[in-house]
Design an enzyme around this catalytic site. Structure first.
Site, PDB file in Angstrom:
ATOM      1  N   LEU C 104       0.971  -1.276   0.063  1.00 16.55           N
ATOM      2  CA  LEU C 104       0.133   0.009  -0.061  1.00 16.55           C
ATOM      3  C   LEU C 104       0.880   1.369  -0.189  1.00 16.55           C
ATOM      4  CD1 LEU C 104      -2.856  -1.052   2.539  1.00 16.55           C
ATOM      5  CD2 LEU C 104      -2.883  -1.057   0.092  1.00 16.55           C
ATOM      6  N   GLY C 149       0.775  -5.570   1.403  1.00 20.25           N
ATOM      7  CA  GLY C 149      -0.221  -5.791   0.320  1.00 20.25           C
ATOM      8  C   GLY C 149       0.221  -6.350  -0.879  1.00 20.25           C
ATOM      9  N   ASN C 173       5.009  -7.338   6.526  1.00 23.22           N
ATOM     10  CA  ASN C 173       6.070  -6.588   7.457  1.00 23.22           C
ATOM     11  C   ASN C 173       5.440  -5.559   8.206  1.00 23.22           C
ATOM     12  OD1 ASN C 173       6.018  -5.429   4.783  1.00 23.22           O
ATOM     13  ND2 ASN C 173       7.628  -4.227   5.117  1.00 23.22           N
ATOM     14  N   GLU C 174       4.100  -5.517   8.064  1.00 23.52           N
ATOM     15  CA  GLU C 174       3.303  -4.135   8.868  1.00 23.52           C
ATOM     16  C   GLU C 174       3.813  -3.846  10.252  1.00 23.52           C
ATOM     17  OE1 GLU C 174       1.913  -6.557   7.006  1.00 23.52           O
ATOM     18  OE2 GLU C 174       0.209  -5.619   5.814  1.00 23.52           O
TER      19      GLU C 174
END
Lengths: 298, 298, 298
Positions: C104, C149, C173-174
């Site tokens: 994103l 994403g 990996n957020e």
């Protein structure tokens, strides 16, 4: 009563191959930079103020069996560290040689009556509820065998590092003793090793050697025994560089449904255990088990 | 009608690589210490009174296809053994060479009308319900390929030992034939190999060679073909030394939720199958399939 | 504003070891037998009428970050192909070198206000809902790293083929960026790699190198980088020989429960994201992140 000292649920299993060692234990050396927070005799807590890492060392000789006293102290220690802002992560390990923990203490289930059994089980639930949804990072430094409840403590952590020694074993061996693991213990195992391995594991009460435990994913990493604690510390220090808020929410997202199941059924689960364990036939079983322990000691 | 003899759901798949053998079969030799409990011609049941282990041998030549008759006899045999206190565990195996079972018999679905199809499907559900929640220990001694329903029988057991021969294959190949596995068959596979492998397996109707089946966990152990039955017997004998009550409760704890899903939707599942299979387009499909079988035989 | 061009969520992670490459990109060569269906500039769609296989190439330099524009075009392209009867399967791949997608676009979350953030998140949900329940076969030809994403797009496909290069990494990996993956992203990962791997993966925001991704099952196959697209095409062509109706029902049976969870909670999930991301502390985080990106570019 001397049984108390080695009547952990898994102790007898050591006879039949789970692990093969029974020499006397020695205290491990403790680093000098640590603040000793321990107020109890059964669990030693040291918090390193330089990195925020607390080490909880089980020191309930000879096999760290988990009686009501142990569970109560454990619960209090966990709570204290959770409230202590200077603590950022916790490592669980054993001060006893060759054993992480032999699990629940049989002496709290044998001849103690329904009321004590109920209190005992509630304390066990409490440990699981606290540890499985702990807000801080936790690592199990498994420096010996872990039976039943001892395995559970390790399973509740975020990561499991075990001594690379095939003589050490870990698992839920309740079935071997004629006891059934509660559903939340089963759920915890399913979450780690999946449905199929859990099924086989519980049906047969399998104790896995360290290499086997790694293979099925019950532990995450094997290192030489003298590197277990240092590897746990280094791993935890590395993880503490990752944003903690996102870590905590992620952990909760994964575990909350499992925790909520017990919260919704806590009373029924206590009743279920008390009814089962106080049954004549099962008390008889425990009697035989203790007799076998006594014979082993002799 | 000669189709009956080899119209198992997976038979045609053997053409396209699932397994590559089609030689005539020979009866296996039977030990002399066994009590023959068989009253049927399609399944031979032998109970060894010395250890309480019953061996059920499928003998429905040439490919142990599961027609309504077979399913009915199977169900009765399972019930008898469950009630027989001298029986402590059951081994499923095949008396036919190179094939464990080709799965459901197409002839029970083709041109038989909704009523027969419904009864047929109910009998299939019944086998799954009985075997997946069987109170006694069960081991599949998979001495040949197992297709679709044949694979399911093995999946219902507590342990799966397969002949170590890459020519033998096992899996749910329904999709290859334009048929969809019911949700409870899907659930059974998910419980064994997990969500992802099940998804791929069902989307593509994959038949796994014995080594592949071991790798994904669809079977637990590979042994030389002539050791399949003896290994199953020895394994079962070892497991019978573990407290049976705790074993049975553990098994039920793992499988009951899956069983309850079908119990709550049994009628709808029958209707779903009957509607699907009696559709003109799907009957056409079966017709083509049977024509291909006929051609193969010629 | 130049940030737009490389502000994908995972871009910064490349600094800390996820993948180690940042050279200028080059357009890939396109085959000559294909019908170019692309009406957009960010995604090139080519449908090969000879086999019904459509290739969607992400061409949003430099890192295929997924802004609102990209998501909208992606959604329209997916819809068109789903309605196009000449299309039988879709391959997702990247036209950018060394990157599948950085995920994103941060610029759609930073300083854009709740309304834009809400629309952006809805568009992201929409992509997942469409792709995870796509009626046609889909394969991800992962010819570079896939972050957050970007990883999700690959996870939605029926099969994942990745370039066999340890410098390429894939994962959610957020957490590394202080963001939490939504529950449906978590569910998608659980469905592929299981509960335990997901837990560790999300807690630590792990990016897996291609070989690691294969080992945990996050991707299905590794091939040399120049064979990724051809292998995807050949695999898809082979799968198209299997009855499509049964394939589609099987896929739906596996994924519908997961899809239904978001459908039942879509609004709450949007609100949850908007509340989280527009918080001062989290906007601050994004600011720091963008500053780090700027510094990296300089």
């Amino acid at each position: 009563m001397s049984f108390r000292k080695n009547s952990g649920i898994g102790f007898l299993s050591t006879l039949s191959g789970g692990c093969r060692h029974g020499r006397p234990y020695a205290r491990s050396h403790l680093g000098s930079n640590n603040r000793n927070m321990s107020t109890s005799s059964k669990i030693k807590v040291e918090l390193d103020s330089s990195n925020g890492i607390a080490v909880m060392k089980f020191q309930n000789p000879p096999v760290n069996s988990m009686g009501l006293d142990f569970l109560t102290e454990f619960s209090i220690s966990l709570e204290k560290l959770e409230l202590d802002k200077s603590c950022r992560g916790v490592i669980l390990t054993s001060a006893q040689p060759r054993i992480f923990s032999a699990g629940l203490d049989i002496m709290d289930m044998y001849g103690t009556g329904p009321e004590h059994c109920g209190a005992f089980w509630k304390a066990f639930q409490d440990i699981w509820l606290k540890l499985y949804s702990y807000s801080k990072l936790t690592i199990a430094a498994i420096n010996g065998s872990g039976f039943a409840g001892g395995c559970l403590m390790a399973m509740c952590c975020d990561y499991r590092i075990m001594a690379d020694d095939p003589r050490y074993a870990i698992g839920l061996n309740e079935t071997q003793l004629g006891i059934v693991a509660p559903f939340w213990l089963k759920d915890t195992l399913v979450n780690i090793v999946g449905h199929r391995t859990t099924e086989l594991s519980l049906q047969m009460g399998i104790m896995y050697s360290a290499p086997e435990a790694l293979k099925i994913g019950l532990v995450d990493q094997l290192v030489p025994e003298d590197k277990v604690l240092s590897t746990a510390t280094n791993t935890l220090a590395k993880w503490l560089t990752i944003p903690g808020h996102a870590q905590e929410i992620s952990k909760s997202m994964m575990r909350k449904p499992t925790v909520d199941k017990l919260l919704a059924n806590r009373e029924a689960d206590v009743k279920n255990f008390v009814d089962f364990v106080t049954k004549d036939s099962n008390q008889k079983y425990l009697e035989m088990y203790l007799a076998a322990l006594k014979k082993k000691k002799a």
